[in-house]
Design a protein around this motif. Sequence first.
Motif, PDB file in Angstrom:
ATOM      1  N   GLY A  18      49.494  49.716  43.014  1.00  0.00           N
ATOM      2  CA  GLY A  18      50.639  48.988  43.563  1.00  0.00           C
ATOM      3  C   GLY A  18      50.263  47.818  44.438  1.00  0.00           C
ATOM      4  N   ILE A  19      49.034  47.352  44.353  1.00  0.00           N
ATOM      5  CA  ILE A  19      48.574  46.251  45.196  1.00  0.00           C
ATOM      6  C   ILE A  19      49.324  44.967  44.892  1.00  0.00           C
ATOM      7  N   VAL A  20      49.456  44.635  43.622  1.00  0.00           N
ATOM      8  CA  VAL A  20      50.115  43.389  43.233  1.00  0.00           C
ATOM      9  C   VAL A  20      51.581  43.422  43.637  1.00  0.00           C
ATOM     10  N   LYS A  21      52.230  44.557  43.442  1.00  0.00           N
ATOM     11  CA  LYS A  21      53.642  44.705  43.802  1.00  0.00           C
ATOM     12  C   LYS A  21      53.833  44.491  45.302  1.00  0.00           C
ATOM     13  N   GLU A  22      52.929  45.051  46.092  1.00  0.00           N
ATOM     14  CA  GLU A  22      53.022  44.910  47.542  1.00  0.00           C
ATOM     15  C   GLU A  22      52.789  43.472  47.967  1.00  0.00           C
ATOM     16  N   LEU A  23      51.816  42.801  47.356  1.00  0.00           N
ATOM     17  CA  LEU A  23      51.550  41.406  47.692  1.00  0.00           C
ATOM     18  C   LEU A  23      52.755  40.523  47.392  1.00  0.00           C
ATOM     19  N   ARG A  24      53.389  40.746  46.261  1.00  0.00           N
ATOM     20  CA  ARG A  24      54.564  39.954  45.903  1.00  0.00           C
ATOM     21  C   ARG A  24      55.714  40.199  46.866  1.00  0.00           C
ATOM     22  N   SER A  25      55.864  41.445  47.287  1.00  0.00           N
ATOM     23  CA  SER A  25      56.956  41.756  48.213  1.00  0.00           C
ATOM     24  C   SER A  25      56.703  41.152  49.592  1.00  0.00           C
ATOM     25  N   ARG A  26      55.458  40.990  49.963  1.00  0.00           N
ATOM     26  CA  ARG A  26      55.128  40.423  51.276  1.00  0.00           C
ATOM     27  C   ARG A  26      55.215  38.898  51.310  1.00  0.00           C
ATOM     28  N   GLN A  27      55.365  38.268  50.169  1.00  0.00           N
ATOM     29  CA  GLN A  27      55.449  36.813  50.139  1.00  0.00           C
ATOM     30  C   GLN A  27      56.760  36.303  50.723  1.00  0.00           C
ATOM     31  N   GLN A  28      57.782  37.156  50.708  1.00  0.00           N
ATOM     32  CA  GLN A  28      59.065  36.747  51.266  1.00  0.00           C
ATOM     33  C   GLN A  28      59.640  37.886  52.090  1.00  0.00           C
ATOM     34  N   PHE A  29      60.522  37.526  53.020  1.00  0.00           N
ATOM     35  CA  PHE A  29      61.157  38.533  53.862  1.00  0.00           C
ATOM     36  C   PHE A  29      62.461  38.971  53.219  1.00  0.00           C
ATOM     37  N   ASP A  30      62.649  40.272  53.113  1.00  0.00           N
ATOM     38  CA  ASP A  30      63.903  40.823  52.630  1.00  0.00           C
ATOM     39  C   ASP A  30      64.553  41.586  53.776  1.00  0.00           C
ATOM     40  N   LYS A  31      65.837  41.343  53.958  1.00  0.00           N
ATOM     41  CA  LYS A  31      66.557  42.034  55.012  1.00  0.00           C
ATOM     42  C   LYS A  31      66.597  43.527  54.714  1.00  0.00           C
ATOM     43  N   PRO A  32      66.576  44.348  55.751  1.00  0.00           N
ATOM     44  CA  PRO A  32      66.636  45.797  55.542  1.00  0.00           C
ATOM     45  C   PRO A  32      67.863  46.229  54.740  1.00  0.00           C
ATOM     46  N   SER A  33      68.985  45.536  54.927  1.00  0.00           N
ATOM     47  CA  SER A  33      70.200  45.903  54.184  1.00  0.00           C
ATOM     48  C   SER A  33      70.010  45.653  52.685  1.00  0.00           C
ATOM     49  N   VAL A  34      69.291  44.595  52.338  1.00  0.00           N
ATOM     50  CA  VAL A  34      69.034  44.287  50.936  1.00  0.00           C
ATOM     51  C   VAL A  34      68.100  45.335  50.336  1.00  0.00           C
ATOM     52  N   ILE A  35      67.100  45.727  51.083  1.00  0.00           N
ATOM     53  CA  ILE A  35      66.150  46.743  50.620  1.00  0.00           C
ATOM     54  C   ILE A  35      66.871  48.063  50.381  1.00  0.00           C
ATOM     55  N   ASN A  36      67.738  48.455  51.332  1.00  0.00           N
ATOM     56  CA  ASN A  36      68.484  49.711  51.193  1.00  0.00           C
ATOM     57  C   ASN A  36      69.412  49.664  49.983  1.00  0.00           C
ATOM     58  N   ARG A  37      70.059  48.525  49.763  1.00  0.00           N
ATOM     59  CA  ARG A  37      70.966  48.395  48.623  1.00  0.00           C
ATOM     60  C   ARG A  37      70.210  48.535  47.313  1.00  0.00           C
ATOM     61  N   LEU A  38      69.031  47.895  47.227  1.00  0.00           N
ATOM     62  CA  LEU A  38      68.224  47.986  46.015  1.00  0.00           C
ATOM     63  C   LEU A  38      67.750  49.421  45.774  1.00  0.00           C
ATOM     64  N   LYS A  39      67.395  50.128  46.844  1.00  0.00           N
ATOM     65  CA  LYS A  39      66.982  51.523  46.717  1.00  0.00           C
ATOM     66  C   LYS A  39      68.130  52.380  46.181  1.00  0.00           C
ATOM     67  N   ARG A  40      69.338  52.136  46.719  1.00  0.00           N
ATOM     68  CA  ARG A  40      70.506  52.885  46.264  1.00  0.00           C
ATOM     69  C   ARG A  40      70.796  52.608  44.794  1.00  0.00           C
ATOM     70  N   GLU A  41      70.722  51.325  44.394  1.00  0.00           N
ATOM     71  CA  GLU A  41      70.977  50.957  43.004  1.00  0.00           C
ATOM     72  C   GLU A  41      69.965  51.608  42.073  1.00  0.00           C
ATOM     73  N   ARG A  42      68.717  51.644  42.493  1.00  0.00           N
ATOM     74  CA  ARG A  42      67.676  52.279  41.677  1.00  0.00           C
ATOM     75  C   ARG A  42      67.919  53.780  41.559  1.00  0.00           C
TER      76      ARG A  42
END
Length: 63
Positions: free
Chosen positions: A27-51
């Motif tokens: 999961g190194i590449v996935k983590e690097l891509r996610s760290r390139q931009q800031f995502d609000k906690p609310s957006v992260i929670n929404r994506l987790k719920r959708e998944r």
Amino acid sequence: MIVVPVKEGENIEKALKKFKRKFEKTGIVKELRSRQQFDKPSVINRLKRERAVYVQKLQQVED
């Protein structure tokens, strides 16, 4: 460090495929891509719920 033992006479393409699979699982590449931009906690929670809903629907169809 990822180590892929290559057996005598084993195809290098097969060993490379094993390496890529192991590297993807880390999961190194996935983590690097996610760290390139800031995502609000609310957006992260929404994506987790959708998944979670998506996975639950897949499991219900399977049963």
